[in-house]
Motif scaffolding. Structure first.
Motif, mmCIF file in Angstrom:
data_model
loop_
_atom_site.group_PDB
_atom_site.id
_atom_site.type_symbol
_atom_site.label_atom_id
_atom_site.label_comp_id
_atom_site.label_asym_id
_atom_site.label_seq_id
_atom_site.Cartn_x
_atom_site.Cartn_y
_atom_site.Cartn_z
ATOM 1 N N PHE C 35 15.903 55.737 47.420
ATOM 2 C CA PHE C 35 14.876 55.278 48.354
ATOM 3 C C PHE C 35 14.890 53.760 48.480
ATOM 4 N N ILE C 36 14.965 53.067 47.322
ATOM 5 C CA ILE C 36 14.946 51.605 47.353
ATOM 6 C C ILE C 36 16.164 51.088 48.123
ATOM 7 N N ALA C 37 17.298 51.719 47.903
ATOM 8 C CA ALA C 37 18.525 51.295 48.590
ATOM 9 C C ALA C 37 18.353 51.472 50.099
ATOM 10 N N CYS C 38 17.819 52.614 50.499
ATOM 11 C CA CYS C 38 17.609 52.869 51.928
ATOM 12 C C CYS C 38 16.666 51.819 52.524
ATOM 13 N N LEU C 39 15.590 51.555 51.781
ATOM 14 C CA LEU C 39 14.585 50.608 52.274
ATOM 15 C C LEU C 39 15.196 49.222 52.417
ATOM 16 N N ALA C 40 16.006 48.820 51.423
ATOM 17 C CA ALA C 40 16.635 47.497 51.468
ATOM 18 C C ALA C 40 17.572 47.416 52.656
ATOM 19 N N LEU C 41 18.348 48.463 52.837
ATOM 20 C CA LEU C 41 19.296 48.477 53.953
ATOM 21 C C LEU C 41 18.552 48.384 55.282
ATOM 22 N N PHE C 42 17.472 49.155 55.384
ATOM 23 C CA PHE C 42 16.662 49.177 56.610
ATOM 24 C C PHE C 42 16.101 47.782 56.894
ATOM 25 N N THR C 43 15.569 47.133 55.837
ATOM 26 C CA THR C 43 15.016 45.794 55.986
ATOM 27 C C THR C 43 16.087 44.836 56.493
ATOM 28 N N VAL C 48 18.417 41.518 60.745
ATOM 29 C CA VAL C 48 19.585 41.055 61.492
ATOM 30 C C VAL C 48 19.395 41.295 62.995
ATOM 31 N N LEU C 49 18.725 42.391 63.317
ATOM 32 C CA LEU C 49 18.570 42.715 64.737
ATOM 33 C C LEU C 49 17.334 42.052 65.360
ATOM 34 N N SER C 50 16.509 41.385 64.534
ATOM 35 C CA SER C 50 15.234 40.888 65.053
ATOM 36 C C SER C 50 15.406 39.650 65.920
ATOM 37 N N GLU C 51 14.333 39.277 66.592
ATOM 38 C CA GLU C 51 14.365 38.065 67.412
ATOM 39 C C GLU C 51 14.222 36.819 66.553
ATOM 40 N N GLY C 52 13.434 36.942 65.486
ATOM 41 C CA GLY C 52 13.120 35.768 64.678
ATOM 42 C C GLY C 52 14.299 35.292 63.846
ATOM 43 N N PHE C 53 15.058 36.233 63.267
ATOM 44 C CA PHE C 53 16.091 35.835 62.318
ATOM 45 C C PHE C 53 17.451 36.421 62.671
ATOM 46 N N LEU C 66 7.306 48.471 63.361
ATOM 47 C CA LEU C 66 8.009 48.930 62.161
ATOM 48 C C LEU C 66 7.313 48.424 60.907
ATOM 49 N N GLY C 67 6.908 47.157 60.942
ATOM 50 C CA GLY C 67 6.214 46.586 59.786
ATOM 51 C C GLY C 67 4.933 47.342 59.502
ATOM 52 N N LYS C 68 4.205 47.674 60.574
ATOM 53 C CA LYS C 68 2.954 48.418 60.393
ATOM 54 C C LYS C 68 3.259 49.811 59.848
ATOM 55 N N THR C 69 4.358 50.397 60.346
ATOM 56 C CA THR C 69 4.724 51.730 59.872
ATOM 57 C C THR C 69 4.983 51.710 58.372
ATOM 58 N N LEU C 70 5.630 50.647 57.885
ATOM 59 C CA LEU C 70 5.874 50.559 56.439
ATOM 60 C C LEU C 70 4.554 50.561 55.674
ATOM 61 N N CYS C 71 3.560 49.854 56.219
ATOM 62 C CA CYS C 71 2.240 49.836 55.557
ATOM 63 C C CYS C 71 1.629 51.232 55.558
ATOM 64 N N LEU C 72 1.797 51.930 56.681
ATOM 65 C CA LEU C 72 1.264 53.290 56.753
ATOM 66 C C LEU C 72 1.974 54.180 55.737
ATOM 67 N N ALA C 246 7.814 45.686 53.383
ATOM 68 C CA ALA C 246 8.926 46.406 52.766
ATOM 69 C C ALA C 246 8.873 46.234 51.249
ATOM 70 N N LEU C 247 8.594 45.012 50.829
ATOM 71 C CA LEU C 247 8.504 44.752 49.394
ATOM 72 C C LEU C 247 7.381 45.578 48.777
ATOM 73 N N ALA C 248 6.235 45.558 49.448
ATOM 74 C CA ALA C 248 5.084 46.290 48.927
ATOM 75 C C ALA C 248 5.393 47.783 48.858
ATOM 76 N N LEU C 249 6.069 48.285 49.882
ATOM 77 C CA LEU C 249 6.394 49.712 49.880
ATOM 78 C C LEU C 249 7.352 50.025 48.742
ATOM 79 N N GLY C 250 8.370 49.151 48.555
ATOM 80 C CA GLY C 250 9.336 49.367 47.477
ATOM 81 C C GLY C 250 8.642 49.400 46.128
ATOM 82 N N LEU C 251 7.830 48.367 45.875
ATOM 83 C CA LEU C 251 7.134 48.306 44.596
ATOM 84 C C LEU C 251 6.172 49.484 44.454
ATOM 85 N N GLY C 252 5.484 49.779 45.544
ATOM 86 C CA GLY C 252 4.532 50.887 45.518
ATOM 87 C C GLY C 252 5.240 52.195 45.199
ATOM 88 N N TYR C 253 6.417 52.358 45.748
ATOM 89 C CA TYR C 253 7.153 53.607 45.519
ATOM 90 C C TYR C 253 7.537 53.731 44.053
#
Lengths: 649, 425, 409
Positions: C35-43, C48-53, C66-72, C246-253
């Motif tokens: 799960f952590i690997a998947c989450l890291a890859l997704f992040t 890489v695909l975002s507008e900001g970075f 997507l960010g909100k979905t991670l919180c959910l 993403a970090l919070a979800l990883g740690l939470g998991y």
């Protein structure tokens, strides 16, 4: 082509067959006040109305009546007034104000006069003079209503004139009462007024208090000694509820008995005014960023004599102590004292009656909650099935009522038909749900809860898709309009009484079905021990299905009733679901009397909280739920808890 | 930039983010109204209105030689979703202008996004004021274009001396009632003659409140009700009023949120004579209005009614078309400058003018409810200029909005400073 | 209630339930690693695909989604622990989620407004006093709702550390008090569900009031603008929050996986299956339930604190009972009693929901009637929920079992 014809036809119509009589006396009277009449305002219209009533012309009454009914129009070209009836959107039939039919014309060029209700009230008050002597009792009653609404001095002699001749006892009583009321306000002498006041000892009418209260108006004064004045009500001390210190001081300032206080912002303003080279009284401006620093700088300014010191608390108190404050009646003292004594007597009675009214409200609300919850008391209380779609069954019932009214315009018939139909629709829906969903989830209550939630979400959205999100009308039959008025304070609308009766009927039906019928026996058997019941030849499947359908059907009827008094929307069920569960849980699951008690408690509680905090109804609901949460801590099984083995089921 | 590829992409992106040029066809008009959820019934009507207006404009040849295209999204009465959809409209669909929102909270949700991305929003609903955004044109009524004139009517024409301010507990009634309380006090009404009550959305148990209002008459003063009750709750309220036998002559009720649409859910025969204040009623007599009502009914069905926010969109949209034509582009800054002083005929007669504070000057109408669910207009003022900051609250009396000259929506006239450029949300 | 017969069956899906304790946690739980690997890859991919970075293939609004979905997903994890593992169907966890949002929102609003007020007061002839600044902020924040004074509830709003503490403490304390009362009174099963729902409703109604001091129906808005970051574009800020989520979800998991493994996990599962039996074995059932209830409330609060700055606005409607019901829906569809099920359920259903209600889903023309997904999606969701409850109690996660079974055979 057709449009052209219409225009042609209108053009022809525009040439009236009979000309308007510009010289008719009544028209002349109106023309003298044409501007005020055309743009009538309550503030300016009285002279025009007076001119009409005083003209002594027989047509004046008709003109006033038709003007009031928005049937008077003005010819924009000539400024003449006419009566008119609308034939269709673009055509009117006009009549001369003196009577004759002029003919049909296009409404182009004519402007309808629309007196607002303030002006209409004044016209009504003027018409009283004509109407009081009218032959028709109905019209005389209209006149009395007009006097009650907008009483003026001229009504008193008019009333006194007609009372002896009044034939209807009912109207005569009303007239006498009005005459007494008007005497209180407009009586010629104080004795007359006081005599009239005494007449209303213990009367609960809002109009009585409305007439008496203006007489006991008071004003607060300050002087060095309390004067010996018959109008004196009481002496007041500053710093009490009746008179705060700041109000008292303001009173002194207003009478030039004390210097005005320096406003709160003065320190800042003074400092700003004394900024010199970035410093105030030798202190850097930049360092004046705390209240202490500012006060210190201000004190320096005061010491230097460049600012006036603010009055201290002590100075204010000293000043207040130097004067006496007292309350005086503004009106005639003798009348005021008489009015006050009658009012005091009335007030105790009013408080009692208000409590009674609150109790009625609470009973009514309780009956609504009970009605909403009774279906649940069956499905949840008896069967132990959590049905979160219960609210949606209520909604379905209400929409059934709406649909029936679409087809049957007669409200009495449609409601009589809607009730059994709502029962059938929701009974069927309940049976379907029991067969398709709930049957598979007995003994898995949490899953039942979730699955019925799913049904609830789907049904709600389905209703939105079908009926839209706007509230739909569900109109009660005419005989349920209005209220049962016990007095001016205690009243309850008939529709609420009907709901109360319906709730009682349901209670009776429930008790009879559960305790006196084969079905009830079987239901109780199945709930207590399904296996044993099955071995006795009862089909538990069938019983569960019927019971669930019965509970749902009752919810449907409740929906019709609730829709009648409030609204029909897709979300109306959701409004009641939590309250309904609370009612059942608070009362004690599995006992109809518990549900009744629960509803009574929830309803009363809500009304009491509303009464404590009348400006915020939302708070009442919040606190009620909090109370229920706490209540369940102490009586987890509700007011009437089942004991023994049944409690574990 | 370390990475040349990334750098180029970024530059390209920035180029594409530049304002749409006039020759970009079609010109996109964003429609941000809830099509589902609680607000759907009110807002869907406005979506249909916008589609009709866009269609009519296209038939008339479009704007700047381009056809218009309505981009409709559904924020589903979910306030955070409004912000998300506004961002989507501006960045993904790259619309040139947005027409949308109904509730104040949804507008507050959208504001930061519109201001960040320099979008342009036309907001068509009567609201509480106390706000001014560089990127929003408020085509609905400000309090001084609805609440204050209606209160004046109560005071002067009906002689009301005691006021019950009943409202649903949310920001519009709260602020409006605050303003009214302060206004009434300035008119010499004592604090104890003003009764205020707030009820939840969809409230249905009105008996006690109606009884309280009746009891207000006990001191012999004429009582009037100013209702900012919202939506469904009105049904129960008016039913209870009717049941209590209170006629408009005894205790008049003027409502600010009850229009033709809301009356459709009610049997109005018992409500005849109660009042509503708006800038538009379907019953207004003018040729433009007749054509408008006819076009609406032809499109939507005979039983559909028109209402005030629809007229606001009608005026706003036409002003935007004219401003874009005058500016020769749909670029937001150019259109905004061209908007000031735009004039367009009202459906009720007279002319609406766009003021430098992004509000319209419009006439105020007061109508009496009739038994057919329509309003009989009994009072119509001349045009009243909308005021963003009310004069009747001490904090906002010193504030002024003027985007044309001062370039500031929250200008403190006592200190002559601009409090903030962004709006407060 | 007879759950004991399916004991084995229920435990088969639990990662490492019967594994020896000696090996490191991650080794015993390979699924956490995956799960952590998947989450890291997704992040990484999203960044890489975002507008900001990155290259800008994903719009900022979608990054926010997507960010909100991670919180959910994070709050769904909490729900899964409390419901799927401990058997408490809480219909109140979205209330804790909302409280977290309110707590952080108060600081965001205060700090942002403070900057504006200080700036505008700088032009005044006298330097502002702290009282004037506070008064100015209050007028700005509460002017909208017709007030101009800070309610006591805002006492700590000026301090980020204190409000961050509130994100954890307020939901935690509320859950502790509510849970203590409820569990002590032995309120269980559906009664507890209804009670938690009543709590949620009471909280929502309370917040709806203007007098609550949290701006009533308007709630707190403009939360996406970080104080002092006025010049940072939202494209950048959105990625920051995405990373944080993403970090919070990883740690939470990892935390949740740790919590439901080992003895603690066994006990809470046992409570779910037969509470009375666990009590007779001498465990303090109430203490265990209270711990789970409180800890998951805290996780929900943290998820909310990360969610609302991305959503931009929080108001009482977010706390309405229906939100918590949807939370249960996600977990049920994803598959209760397995952590990845909750994450999949929350992500799948909420994204699908966005897609259907966003107007992107093509309408289906049936000739006589056009199905508009905007209107029919909720009906479909409700019905699919019934179907999942009836026919596939294991939800989407159950599919993984089928795959696993297929491989074994």
């Amino acid at each position: 082509m057709s449009r052209l014809l219409i225009i042609l036809w209108c053009l022809m119509c525009a040439v009236p067959a009979v000309a308007q009589d510009a010289d008719a006396p009544i028209q002349q009277v109106m023309q003298a006040h044409a501007a005020e009449i055309a743009k009538a305002s309550r503030r300016t219209i009285q002279p025009a109305i007076d001119a009409l009533t005083d003209s002594g012309l027989p047509a004046a009454e008709i003109v006033l009546e038709r003007w009031q009914a928005k049937e008077m129009w003005q010819d924009e070209a000539t400024g003449l007034f006419v009566f008119a009836e609308e034939i269709d959107r673009d055509t009117i039939r006009i009549f001369d104000v003196s009577g004759p039919d002029i003919g049909e014309v296009s409404d182009e060029g004519y402007k309808q006069l629309k007196p607002n209700s303030g002006v209409r009230g004044l016209i009504a008050a003027a018409l009283v003079k004509f109407q009081l002597t009218n032959d028709s009792p109905a019209i005389r009653r209209v006149a009395l209503d007009a006097i009650a609404r907008d009483p003026n001095e001229s009504h008193l002699p008019a009333l006194r004139d007609v009372i002896p001749a009044e034939r209807s006892a009912n109207l005569a009583a009303q007239m006498t009462r009005l005459e007494r009321l008007l005497t209180i306000s407009f009586g010629a002498s104080e004795e007359e007024q006081i005599e009239a006041i005494a007449h209303f000892e213990g009367d609960l009418g809002v109009d009585v208090r409305g007439a008496l209260n203006p007489l006991v108006k008071t004003t607060i004064k300050a002087a060095e000694t309390v004067p010996e004045d018959p109008a004196l009500v009481r002496a007041l001390r500053p710093g009490t509820d009746a008179l705060s210190k700041s109000d008292a001081y303001a009173l002194l300032v207003a009478d030039d008995l004390a210097p005005p206080l320096i406003p709160a912002d003065a320190v800042r303003q003074t400092l700003i005014a004394n900024i010199e080279d970035g410093k105030v009284a030798g202190v850097q401006v930049a360092s004046l960023s705390t209240v202490q620093a500012r006060n210190a700088a201000f004190a320096t300014l005061v010491a230097e004599g460049r600012a006036n010191p603010a009055a201290t608390e002590q100075e204010i108190d000293d000043r207040l102590d130097a004067y006496q404050f007292f309350e005086l009646y503004t009106g005639a003292p003798a009348v005021a004292i008489a009015a006050q004594s009658v009012l005091s007597g009335i007030e105790t009675k009013v408080a009692l009656n208000q409590t009674a009214d609150l109790a009625l409200d609470a009973i009514s609300l309780a009956s609504i909650y009970f009605l909403a919850a009774i279906g649940l008391a069956i499905t949840f209380g008896v069967m132990g099935v959590i049905n979160m779609a219960h609210g949606e069954f209520i909604m379905m019932g209400a929409y059934t009522g709406y649909v029936v009214q679409l087809f049957i315009p007669d409200h009495t018939l449609s409601i009589l038909l809607a009730i059994p139909l709502a029962f059938m629709v929701t009974f069927a829906a309940g049976v379907a749900m029991e067969r398709l969903v709930i049957r598979w989830l007995y003994h898995r209550p949490l899953e039942t809860l979730l699955a019925t939630f799913g049904v609830s979400i789907a049904l709600q959205q389905l209703a939105k898709n079908i009926f839209g999100t706007q509230a739909r009308p569900l109109t009660a039959p005419g005989w349920l309009d209005g209220s049962l008025v016990i007095n001016d304070i205690v009243a309850i609308s008939y529709i609420r009484i009907a709901i109360l009766i319906l709730a009682l009927i349901f209670l009776a039906v429930f008790l009879i079905v559960m305790n006196r019928t084969r079905l009830g026996l079987e239901v109780r058997a199945v709930t207590q021990n399904p296996r044993m019941a099955a071995s006795m030849g009862i089909n538990p499947d069938r019983i569960n299905m019927l019971t669930f359908g019965f509970g749902s059907g009752i919810a449907g009827i409740a929906g019709v009733a609730i829709g009648l008094y409030a609204k029909v929307t897709s979300e109306m069920g959701a409004d009641y679901i939590v309250q309904s569960f609370m009612t059942v849980v608070v009362g004690g699951v599995g006992n109809i009397w518990g549900t009744l008690l629960g509803a009574a408690m929830v309803g009363t509680l809500q009304k009491v909280i509303e009464w404590l905090n009348p400006s915020n109804t939302l708070a009442a609901q919040t606190y009620m739920i909090l109370f229920i949460i706490l209540f369940i801590q102490f009586r987890p099984r509700g007011i009437i808890a089942l004991k023994g083995r049944a409690a574990e089921a | 930039m370390k990475n040349p590829i990334l750098g180029t992409t970024a530059a390209l992106l920035m180029a594409s983010a530049l304002p749409a040029l006039a020759q970009d066809c079609p010109i996109k008009v964003g429609v941000l109204h809830s099509l589902s959820g609680t607000m759907a019934i009110s807002e869907t009507t406005l979506k249909d209105t916008m589609e009709m207006l866009v269609e009519q404009q296209n038939e008339a040849g479009g704007v700047l030689g381009c056809q218009l295209k309505a981009v409709v999204v559904d924020p589903a009465s979910d306030w955070p979703l409004f912000a998300e959809k506004a961002r989507e409209l501006l960045t993904v669909h790259e619309v040139d202008v947005i027409f949308g929102n109904w509730t104040s909270v949804s507008r507050k949700s959208v504001l930061p996004v519109i201001e960040e991305l320099n979008g342009l929003l036309f907001y068509p609903v009567q609201y509480e004021g106390e706000e001014s955004s560089k990127n929003v044109f408020y085509t609905g009524a400000a309090p001084n274009q609805q609440a204050i004139p209606a209160t004046d009517y109560f005071l002067e024409e009906l002689g009301v001396e005691k006021f019950a301010l009943l409202g649903t507990d949310y920001v519009y009634p709260r602020t409006t009632n605050n303003i009214l309380e302060s206004y009434l006090k300035s008119k010499g009404i004592a604090a104890e003659d003003i009764f205020v009550n707030y009820t939840p959305f969809g409230h249905s148990d009105w008996s006690k409140i109606v009884a309280d209002v009746v009891a207000l008459g006990a001191d012999g003063k004429k009582v009037g009700v100013i209702s900012t009750i919202n939506g469904d709750a009105n049904v129960g309220f008016y039913k209870e009023l009717a049941a209590a036998g209170i006629s408009a002559d005894d205790i008049p009720v003027v409502a600010f949120s009850v229009g033709e649409e809301e009356l459709a859910g009610l049997d109005t025969s018992n409500l005849v004579g109660h009042l509503a204040a708006w800038n538009y009623f379907q019953s207004a007599e003018s040729d433009a209005n007749e054509a408008w009502v006819e076009a609406w009914k032809a499109r939507m069905g005979e039983d559909r009614v028109t209402n005030d926010p629809m007229e606001a969109h009608y005026i706003g949209f036409n002003m935007w078309v004219n401003a874009a034509t005058a500016a020769g582009t749909t670029d937001v800054d150019a259109v905004r400058d061209a908007m000031y002083g735009q004039e367009f005929p009202n459906l009720t007669g007279g002319t609406a003018v766009m003021l430098p504070n992004h509000h319209l000057s419009k006439p105020v109408l007061i109508g009496e409810i009739q038994d057919d669910g329509q309003f009989d207009i009994i009072s119509q003022t001349s045009e009243v200029p909308g005021d963003a900051w009310t004069d009747y609250l001490p904090e906002s009396a010193v504030l002024k909005s003027d985007w044309q000259e001062l370039g500031c929506g929250m200008y403190n006239t006592s200190t002559s400073t601009c409090v903030q450029i962004k709006s407060n949300y | 209630m007879t759950h004991t017969s399916s004991f084995d069956q229920k435990y088969r899906g639990v990662p490492g339930a019967l594994a020896p304790r000696s090996r490191p946690f991650i080794q015993r739980h390979p699924s956490v690693m995956i799960f952590i690997a998947c989450l890291a890859l997704f992040t990484l991919v999203v960044t890489v695909l975002s507008e900001g970075f990155g290259v800008g293939l994903i719009s900022t609004s979608f990054v926010k989604t997507l960010g909100k979905t991670l919180c959910l997903c994070l709050v769904a994890l909490a729900m899964d622990v409390v419901w799927g593992y401990c058997g408490i169907l809480s219909l109140g966890h979205m209330a804790f989620f909302g409280i977290g949002g309110y707590a952080i929102g108060m600081w965001l609003m205060y700090a942002r407004t403070e900057l504006i007020v200080v700036q505008s007061l700088a032009a005044a002839p006298l330097p502002p006093t702290p009282e004037e600044i506070s008064q100015g902020i209050a007028t700005q924040i509460f002017g909208v709702v017709g007030a101009s004074e800070f309610p006591p509830i805002w006492a700590f709003a000026h301090s980020l550390p204190l409000q961050l503490a509130a994100v954890v403490l307020v939901p935690g304390l509320l859950a502790l008090v509510f849970g203590w009362l409820a569990f002590r009174a032995r309120v269980t099963g559906v009664y507890l569900s209804i009670l938690t729902q009543a709590m949620t409703l009471a909280l929502a109604l309370y917040l709806f009031q203007n007098d609550s001091g949290l701006r009533g129906n308007n709630g707190l808005s403009g939360l996406q603008n970080l104080p002092g970051q006025a010049d940072t574009p939202q494209s950048t800020i959105s990625i920051w929050f995405f990373w944080a989520a993403a970090l919070a979800l990883g740690l939470g998991y990892i935390f949740c996986a740790w919590m439901v493994s080992g003895k603690f996990g066994s006990v809470i599962r046992a409570i779910r299956d037969d509470e009375a039996r666990v009590r007779f074995l001498g465990y303090s059932v109430e203490a265990y339930k209270l711990t789970v209830f409180t800890v998951t409330a805290v996780i929900a609060g943290i998820a909310g604190a990360l969610y609302y700055p991305q959503a931009g606005i929080i108001n009482p409607a977010e706390i309405a009972p229906i939100a918590s019901i949807y939370l249960a829906v996600w977990v049920a569809i994803g598959g209760r009693g397995r952590l990845y099920g909750a994450v999949i359920g929350a992500a799948f259903v909420s994204l699908l929901s966005t897609w259907f209600t966003g107007g992107q889903a093509p309408d289906i023309n049936l000739g006589v009637y056009t199905i508009q997904w905007v209107n029919w999606w909720t009906v479909l969701l409700g019905l699919s929920f019934v179907v999942v409850t009836l026919l596939a109690p294991k939800g989407i996660g159950g599919l993984f079992d089928l795959i696993g079974k297929g491989r074994k055979s």
